[in-house]
Scaffold this active site. Structure first.
Site, PDB file in Angstrom:
ATOM      1  N   LYS A 182     -99.971 -22.409  13.035  1.00 53.29           N
ATOM      2  CA  LYS A 182    -100.428 -23.450  12.108  1.00 53.29           C
ATOM      3  C   LYS A 182    -100.767 -24.753  12.861  1.00 53.29           C
ATOM      4  CE  LYS A 182    -100.126 -21.309   8.093  1.00 53.29           C
ATOM      5  NZ  LYS A 182     -99.683 -19.904   8.251  1.00 53.29           N
TER       6      LYS A 182
HETATM    7  C1  LIG Z   1     -98.958 -19.211   6.929  1.00 54.79           C
HETATM    8  C2  LIG Z   1     -99.066 -19.238   5.443  1.00 54.79           C
HETATM    9  C3  LIG Z   1     -97.961 -19.056   4.591  1.00 54.79           C
HETATM   10  C4  LIG Z   1     -96.616 -18.634   5.101  1.00 54.79           C
HETATM   11  O1  LIG Z   1     -96.101 -19.325   6.133  1.00 54.79           O
HETATM   12  P1  LIG Z   1     -95.035 -18.660   7.147  1.00 54.79           P
HETATM   13  O2  LIG Z   1     -94.442 -19.881   7.770  1.00 54.79           O
HETATM   14  O3  LIG Z   1     -95.789 -17.819   8.120  1.00 54.79           O
HETATM   15  O4  LIG Z   1     -94.046 -17.913   6.334  1.00 54.79           O
HETATM   16  C5  LIG Z   1     -98.143 -19.179   3.238  1.00 54.79           C
HETATM   17  N1  LIG Z   1     -99.345 -19.454   2.708  1.00 54.79           N
HETATM   18  C6  LIG Z   1    -100.440 -19.614   3.473  1.00 54.79           C
HETATM   19  C7  LIG Z   1    -101.740 -19.948   2.831  1.00 54.79           C
HETATM   20  C8  LIG Z   1    -100.337 -19.488   4.862  1.00 54.79           C
HETATM   21  O5  LIG Z   1    -101.435 -19.608   5.616  1.00 54.79           O
END
Ligand SMILES: *Cc1c(COP(=O)(O)O)cnc(C)c1O
Length: 416
Positions: free
Chosen positions: A186
């Protein structure tokens, strides 16, 4: 979404602070932690950054969604409206809350279409989860209006949009709660991590309690003296992960500046490319009278409602039809343009390939399976027609000016 690209001495310093004390737990141990409270520090910075009153850091973005649903009182039998273009985590959290995912169409913002929400509204609808996909905003003002009108809870999945705003206001602050992910890919990362933000003291109380076995966190030094006002779970983050996040959050403004600059360079070149392709089409049309492809621009761009608020992690664009999109996807790969996504074929981000969901393949029975009348709606023609034509290009932080020039040349080659 490249926080990992700029990992360095600040992250190491924050982590070493924690390792030197040996206190990896976010609560207690006051006298041996050397004044280091990394999770608390992150939360304070996150509030300042987003302008929200409260925040709580947790183990993942998926955990953040689960915490938000529980805190807002969304659970067994409640219907939750969400988009079919998201990461699987969004519907997983809904299912694991015991609630019922109801998919509604997206529009050319690549997010929920506010005009279609009415079509899936029922007496059981309890909440809407818009997902601010690929770094930029849904029509959050109009979605909020819909939620207000129908007395629905609004939870924003802003996991992909840390740092993005709409009309100057942080995404995640429009609804009852906002959710972020700080996983390894992210915009900023804790390694693994997530967070919820809210302006409601009551929801915040529920959130920190629920994510730590119901602890009220009022027992002071003696954690065992905490009371447990609600039944919870364990979605805690460790101080090590939080420490990485503190360093990354300090870099967020610089990350956004670089991303926006890099995205603008590529987009400007593609706008120009579109113009020259259009002119060519006009000439071709006048020569052999062949119609332009469906009367569309050769390239058109995602509808971004507020360019200044775009976190610029992706450049998303539409081709005139599915065939052309597949052709361009292949041509981009053949020309060495990496980091391109054709979501219509993607296993993780679009409903088309979510066979496990369509067939309800679960490890253990879900509450939803007790509702015999339930039928998953995955007939979403408007979303299909958009996804069939969409390609997203990831924007990297590490590109040099030469990399960008090189990339633009390769993109042009792919189209001509
Ligand atoms: C990455 C993501 C999540 C979940 O995040 P994690 O930290 O990997 O559990 C939820 N929603 C969206 C749109 C994402 O891109």
């Amino acid at each position: 979404m490249p926080g990992f690209e700029i990992f360095g001495s600040q992250e190491r310093k924050e982590v070493m602070d924690v390792l030197e004390t040996g206190v990896l737990f976010r609560y207690g141990f006051d006298n041996i932690r050397n004044g280091h409270w990394k999770a608390n520090t992150f939360e304070k910075k996150l509030c300042e950054y987003t302008g929200s009153s409260y925040s709580h850091l947790c183990s993942s973005g998926t955990a953040a969604l689960s915490i938000a649903l529980a805190s807002c009182g969304v659970g067994a039998g409640d219907e939750v409206i969400l988009p079919p273009f998201t990461f699987v985590a969004t519907f997983e959290a809904v299912l694991n809350a015991g609630a019922i995912p109801v998919f509604s169409e997206i529009d050319e913002t690549l997010c929920l279409d506010p005009l279609k929400l009415q079509d899936v509204l029922t007496t059981k609808t309890k909440a809407v989860i818009p997902v601010h996909m690929c770094g930029a905003m849904a029509q959050i003002d109009r979605i909020k209006e819909f939620c207000d009108t129908h007395n629905l809870i609004l939870i924003e999945d802003a996991c992909q949009s840390m740092g993005a705003t709409f009309k100057g206001q942080s995404l995640g602050t429009f609804g009852d709660m906002g959710c972020f992910s700080f996983d390894a890919v992210k915009t900023i990362t804790c390694g693994e991590g997530g967070g919820v933000i809210t302006n409601s003291a009551n929801l915040y109380e529920k959130a920190h309690q629920y994510s730590d076995h119901g602890h009220d966190h009022l027992g002071g030094f003696d954690r065992g003296a905490d009371d447990h006002p609600i039944i919870g779970a364990n979605y805690r983050i460790s101080e090590l992960n939080a420490a990485v996040g503190v360093a990354q959050l300090n870099k967020l403004n610089d990350i956004l500046t670089i991303q926006r600059r890099n995205k603008k360079a590529i987009k400007d070149a593609m706008v120009e490319l579109n113009q020259s392709l259009s002119n060519k089409n006009i000439i071709a049309n006048s020569i052999d009278n062949k119609a332009n492809i469906e009367g569309c621009d050769p390239i058109s761009f995602r509808n971004i409602l507020d360019d200044e608020g775009d976190s610029a992690t992706f450049l998303s664009f539409f081709l005139p039809n599915e065939n052309r999109a597949r052709e361009i996807k292949k041509a981009l790969a053949d020309n060495g343009v990496d980091g391109c996504f054709y979501w219509y074929d993607n296993n993780w981000h679009y409903i088309r390939r979510w066979h496990h969901l369509k067939e309800m393949k679960t490890a253990a029975k879900l509450p939803l399976e007790l509702i015999s009348s339930y039928k998953l709606n995955h007939n979403l023609p408007q979303s299909d027609s958009i996804m069939q034509r969409t390609i997203s290009m990831q924007i990297k932080l590490s590109w040099t000016e030469t990399d960008i020039e090189d990339r633009i040349r390769k993109i042009k080659n792919a189209f001509i």
